[in-house]
Scaffold this motif. Structure first.
Motif, PDB file in Angstrom:
ATOM      1  N   UNK A 215     -25.073  21.681 -44.102  1.00 40.70           N
ATOM      2  CA  UNK A 215     -24.590  22.037 -42.771  1.00 40.70           C
ATOM      3  C   UNK A 215     -24.040  20.829 -42.050  1.00 40.70           C
ATOM      4  N   UNK A 216     -24.684  19.686 -42.245  1.00 40.88           N
ATOM      5  CA  UNK A 216     -24.189  18.473 -41.595  1.00 40.88           C
ATOM      6  C   UNK A 216     -22.834  18.068 -42.156  1.00 40.88           C
ATOM      7  N   UNK A 217     -22.630  18.316 -43.463  1.00 40.55           N
ATOM      8  CA  UNK A 217     -21.365  17.940 -44.061  1.00 40.55           C
ATOM      9  C   UNK A 217     -20.215  18.807 -43.574  1.00 40.55           C
ATOM     10  N   UNK A 218     -20.476  20.083 -43.290  1.00 34.10           N
ATOM     11  CA  UNK A 218     -19.413  20.974 -42.829  1.00 34.10           C
ATOM     12  C   UNK A 218     -19.380  21.087 -41.315  1.00 34.10           C
ATOM     13  N   UNK A 219     -20.041  20.201 -40.624  1.00 35.88           N
ATOM     14  CA  UNK A 219     -20.029  20.231 -39.166  1.00 35.88           C
ATOM     15  C   UNK A 219     -18.606  20.025 -38.661  1.00 35.88           C
ATOM     16  N   UNK A 220     -18.214  20.710 -37.599  1.00 34.79           N
ATOM     17  CA  UNK A 220     -16.851  20.564 -37.085  1.00 34.79           C
ATOM     18  C   UNK A 220     -16.576  19.145 -36.626  1.00 34.79           C
ATOM     19  N   UNK A 221     -15.334  18.731 -36.808  1.00 32.91           N
ATOM     20  CA  UNK A 221     -14.954  17.365 -36.458  1.00 32.91           C
ATOM     21  C   UNK A 221     -14.847  17.159 -34.962  1.00 32.91           C
ATOM     22  N   UNK A 222     -14.950  18.230 -34.187  1.00 34.62           N
ATOM     23  CA  UNK A 222     -14.841  18.104 -32.731  1.00 34.62           C
ATOM     24  C   UNK A 222     -16.107  18.604 -32.029  1.00 34.62           C
ATOM     25  N   UNK A 223     -17.254  18.467 -32.677  1.00 34.36           N
ATOM     26  CA  UNK A 223     -18.506  18.991 -32.110  1.00 34.36           C
ATOM     27  C   UNK A 223     -18.839  18.303 -30.788  1.00 34.36           C
ATOM     28  N   UNK A 224     -18.753  16.993 -30.738  1.00 35.42           N
ATOM     29  CA  UNK A 224     -19.084  16.269 -29.501  1.00 35.42           C
ATOM     30  C   UNK A 224     -18.047  16.522 -28.414  1.00 35.42           C
ATOM     31  N   UNK A 262     -15.247  12.920 -17.875  1.00 36.41           N
ATOM     32  CA  UNK A 262     -13.810  13.182 -17.932  1.00 36.41           C
ATOM     33  C   UNK A 262     -13.061  11.967 -18.453  1.00 36.41           C
ATOM     34  N   UNK A 263     -13.454  10.782 -17.982  1.00 33.76           N
ATOM     35  CA  UNK A 263     -12.814   9.558 -18.453  1.00 33.76           C
ATOM     36  C   UNK A 263     -13.102   9.335 -19.941  1.00 33.76           C
ATOM     37  N   UNK A 264     -14.315   9.630 -20.359  1.00 31.10           N
ATOM     38  CA  UNK A 264     -14.667   9.474 -21.772  1.00 31.10           C
ATOM     39  C   UNK A 264     -13.921  10.472 -22.644  1.00 31.10           C
ATOM     40  N   UNK A 274     -13.145   9.727 -29.513  1.00 30.62           N
ATOM     41  CA  UNK A 274     -14.006   9.366 -28.400  1.00 30.62           C
ATOM     42  C   UNK A 274     -14.383   7.885 -28.457  1.00 30.62           C
ATOM     43  N   UNK A 275     -14.729   7.357 -27.304  1.00 28.66           N
ATOM     44  CA  UNK A 275     -15.153   5.962 -27.233  1.00 28.66           C
ATOM     45  C   UNK A 275     -16.569   5.816 -27.783  1.00 28.66           C
ATOM     46  N   UNK A 276     -16.997   4.566 -27.954  1.00 27.48           N
ATOM     47  CA  UNK A 276     -18.306   4.316 -28.556  1.00 27.48           C
ATOM     48  C   UNK A 276     -19.461   4.741 -27.655  1.00 27.48           C
ATOM     49  N   UNK A 277     -19.236   4.701 -26.349  1.00 26.79           N
ATOM     50  CA  UNK A 277     -20.315   5.050 -25.419  1.00 26.79           C
ATOM     51  C   UNK A 277     -20.324   6.532 -25.076  1.00 26.79           C
ATOM     52  N   UNK A 278     -19.658   7.359 -25.876  1.00 27.85           N
ATOM     53  CA  UNK A 278     -19.594   8.802 -25.587  1.00 27.85           C
ATOM     54  C   UNK A 278     -20.985   9.428 -25.626  1.00 27.85           C
TER      55      UNK A 278
END
Length: 682
Positions: A215-224, A262-264, A274-278
């Motif tokens: 499941x972790x391998x097929x996680x969507x690339x835009x989850x966050x 919003x800025x992130x 996304x930035x590192x501090x997302x």
């Protein structure tokens, strides 16, 4: 003789009387010297015996009741989770400690009571070795998934070995070890159950761990990214609720977190953008939202607000779609500046030529039925150029191909000048003016009469503020007779037998000469059917609520497309197709049978007169459908940019532009003077 028998009898009597006493006193000694936990377990086991009625053997070792065997806990194991592994280890170690303690007591008792031969000593040593192996294996940490099957198999092997050893001890010749072997068998049974249970726990946890890993391998690339957007939506809900809105401190904190998120988020579409501090921003926002949940715990109010927001978003989406559709149609029928400049520049140069320079070569080929004739009706010079260039570049023998181009009066001089200045190699070109077709007038053509009527003019030129669901039909091309010339092919080419009709928004990718040798089997037109989708059937184009339509046509009949069609003009003349077209046009004078356009009257006129071509001859959709596959495009003989997203417009689909633009030489002087440049492609 009596003396000889007396000694064995006394010896047996001594053994039978004194052995239980010695054995019992040893057990009591072990009881008083064992830890408190062992004493408790032993007392509990003794209390379970009944001394009347049901006679049970007195076991040396304390037994576990059947109710003490519980189902293993369903802790989920993950390779990356040390916490889950520690839970499994704790569960196993607690059982192992108790079993080890019991087995140690059994070993001490065996050493005290067993006084047999050397064979018995071997058996004891072997049994002890088995016990040590089992306990050692139980104490081994399970580090990887591969170790789990080994643990189960080892447990099974050791259990079988101990059972074999115990069976040897219970033979008739070793009656002194009956009690010991009975207790050993009982303990081995418990060990076997424990090992199997622990193996089952680890195997189940291993399977669950693998599922989680998959499941972790097929996680969507835009989850966050999605989670951040969801947090913003929840924040907007709390901003509008009365309970949270009255808390000034919370609102200030919430607005601050919204700005940070919003800025992130920015323009990110996937997690890698996304930035590192997302993650830090996400956690901070989640903490703030948790405070809002404590302030406003009324779920009904939140649900009501979410429904209102959803309704507002859907309404806004509908308005935006309608506006986008209108602007797209507006752009499609707006002539770009460069394409407006080109005919003016070419017309000026054409009229500078003398009469001898205004004629095309090889005009004798125009009426030769043995050659391959194309009909192209267009007022777009650049589009007509691509059609001719792409066809000639893929023709096996260009000298046998003849192009009949018909345009309007405004573009006649410019079209001729372009092909005079840039003649395709070896093929024959002819450009005609539709205004010179004197036979084509309103008294002969019903569509010309309708296009000049007051109702039609009002429909096209009334205020654009009026809402019209059929905005696509308000394109100026429907006012031009150029769009309806395809229904007058026998009149335009009276001496030809077959003609291949091409739209000006197509690109030819293969040699088309095979179409002239096709046997149409008595049909008038060869078409590629487009009913693979539900909206490409007759009921999409015709008004089946009208009895004239419903009685004569099938609403589920398969539609087809103009754009690349082979016509048998001899069969056309024999079946008098032009008269069929005129009759239906007269019946549709108030647009009750179909709206404007050429495909609906084409479906009616050629009803049951079409010959289905292979789909690879004609692939459509490049002017509206970005999902047309590359494979279909590459194997197609003709690709068609039907729709509003024409390849010469900036609104065209970028990944399809190169198929068209590679047949335009942007270094031509007229194109440079009018600033016509190649649009960016994929």
């Amino acid at each position: 003789m009596k003396m000889k028998l007396r000694k064995p009898v006394l010896f047996l009597l001594l053994v039978t009387v004194l052995a239980p006493i010695v054995l019992y006193t040893d057990t009591l000694g072990a009881y008083f010297t064992s830890p408190s936990s062992s004493r408790t377990e032993f007392i509990e086991d003794l209390s379970s015996f009944t001394f009347g009625g049901d006679v049970r053997p007195l076991n040396v070792l304390p037994q576990e009741s059947s109710t003490s065997l519980k189902e293993p806990r369903g802790d989920v194991y993950s390779e990356n989770s040390s916490h889950s592994l520690s839970n499994v280890s704790d569960t196993l170690s607690s059982d192992d400690a108790r079993k080890t303690r019991q087995l140690t007591e059994a070993e001490s008792l065996k050493h005290q009571t067993v006084t047999g031969s050397s064979n018995d000593g071997v058996e004891v040593a072997t049994n002890e070795n088995h016990i040590i192996q089992v306990t050692d294996r139980l104490r081994e940490p399970q580090q990887t998934d591969k170790d789990s099957p080994k643990l189960v198999s080892a447990g099974k092997n050791e259990s079988k070995a101990m059972e074999t050893s115990s069976k040897k001890k219970t033979s008739p010749t070793d009656s002194n070890h009956t009690l010991d072997s009975t207790s050993t068998k009982t303990e081995i049974r418990h060990d076997k159950r424990s090992v199997q249970a622990s193996g089952r726990v680890v195997s189940e946890e291993t399977a669950r761990g693998k599922v989680e890993e998959q499941n972790a391998q097929v996680a969507p690339h835009d989850a966050r990214v999605r989670q951040l957007k969801d947090q913003l939506i929840r924040a907007k809900v709390y901003l509008s609720l009365s309970a949270t809105r009255n808390n000034a401190h919370f609102i200030r904190e919430l607005r601050l977190q919204m700005r940070e998120v919003t800025r992130t988020l920015g323009m990110a579409t996937k997690d890698s953008d996304l930035s590192r501090n997302a993650n830090d921003k996400m956690k901070a926002m989640e903490q703030t939202l948790a405070k809002g949940k404590q302030i406003q715990d009324d779920c009904a109010a939140v649900v009501k607000k979410l429904r209102a927001m959803l309704h507002s978003a859907e309404e806004q989406l509908r308005v935006n779609k309608k506006q986008t559709l209108y602007l797209t149609h507006l752009t499609a029928k707006t002539l770009p500046k460069g394409l407006h400049c080109l005919p003016l520049r070419l017309s000026t140069e054409y009229f500078k030529l003398n009469s001898s320079q205004q004629h095309f070569p090889r005009q004798e080929n125009l009426e030769d039925p043995k050659l391959y004739h194309y009909a192209l009706f267009s007022d777009n010079i650049l589009a007509a150029t691509v059609v001719v260039n792409s066809t000639v570049s893929h023709a096996k023998d260009p000298s046998k191909h003849v192009f009949h181009i018909v345009t309007d009066r405004l573009n006649f001089a410019a079209m001729r000048m372009w092909f005079l200045a840039n003649p395709p190699q070896h093929c024959t070109i002819d450009v005609q003016n539709v205004e010179e077709f004197t036979w084509l007038n309103s008294s002969y053509s019903p569509v010309l009469k309708q296009l000049s009527s007051r109702s039609m003019i009002d429909y096209y030129f009334r205020s654009r503020a009026d809402s019209d669901p059929n905005v696509k039909f308000r394109n100026p091309k429907y006012l031009s007779i150029m769009n309806h010339l395809r229904f007058y092919l026998p009149e335009i080419f009276p001496k030809l037998d077959k003609v291949l009709f091409l739209d000006d928004d197509i690109v030819v990718q293969k040699d088309l000469t095979g179409l002239w040798s096709l046997d149409l089997k008595g049909k008038v037109i060869g078409v590629v059917e487009t009913c693979g989708e539900s909206f490409h059937r007759f009921d999409r184009y015709l008004n089946f609520s009208n009895p004239l339509i419903s009685k004569n046509f099938d609403p589920r009949a398969c539609g087809w497309a103009f754009g690349m069609n082979i016509f048998d003009l001899n069969e056309w003349r024999r079946q008098n197709i032009t008269e069929v077209y005129h009759r239906w046009q007269n019946l549709n004078h108030e647009r009750q049978l179909w709206k404007l356009g050429t495909l609906p009257p084409g479906l009616i006129t050629f009803w049951k007169r079409t010959y289905a071509l292979d789909r690879s001859w004609h692939v459509l959709g490049l002017g509206y459908n970005p999902n047309v596959s590359r494979k279909d495009i590459q194997r197609a003989a003709v690709i068609h940019y039907n729709g509003n997203l024409k390849p010469w417009l900036e609104i065209s689909i970028p990944k399809f532009r190169d198929y068209w633009s590679k047949f335009v030489d942007y270094d031509k002087v007229f194109l440079r003077e009018c600033n016509i440049n190649k649009l960016g492609g994929s």
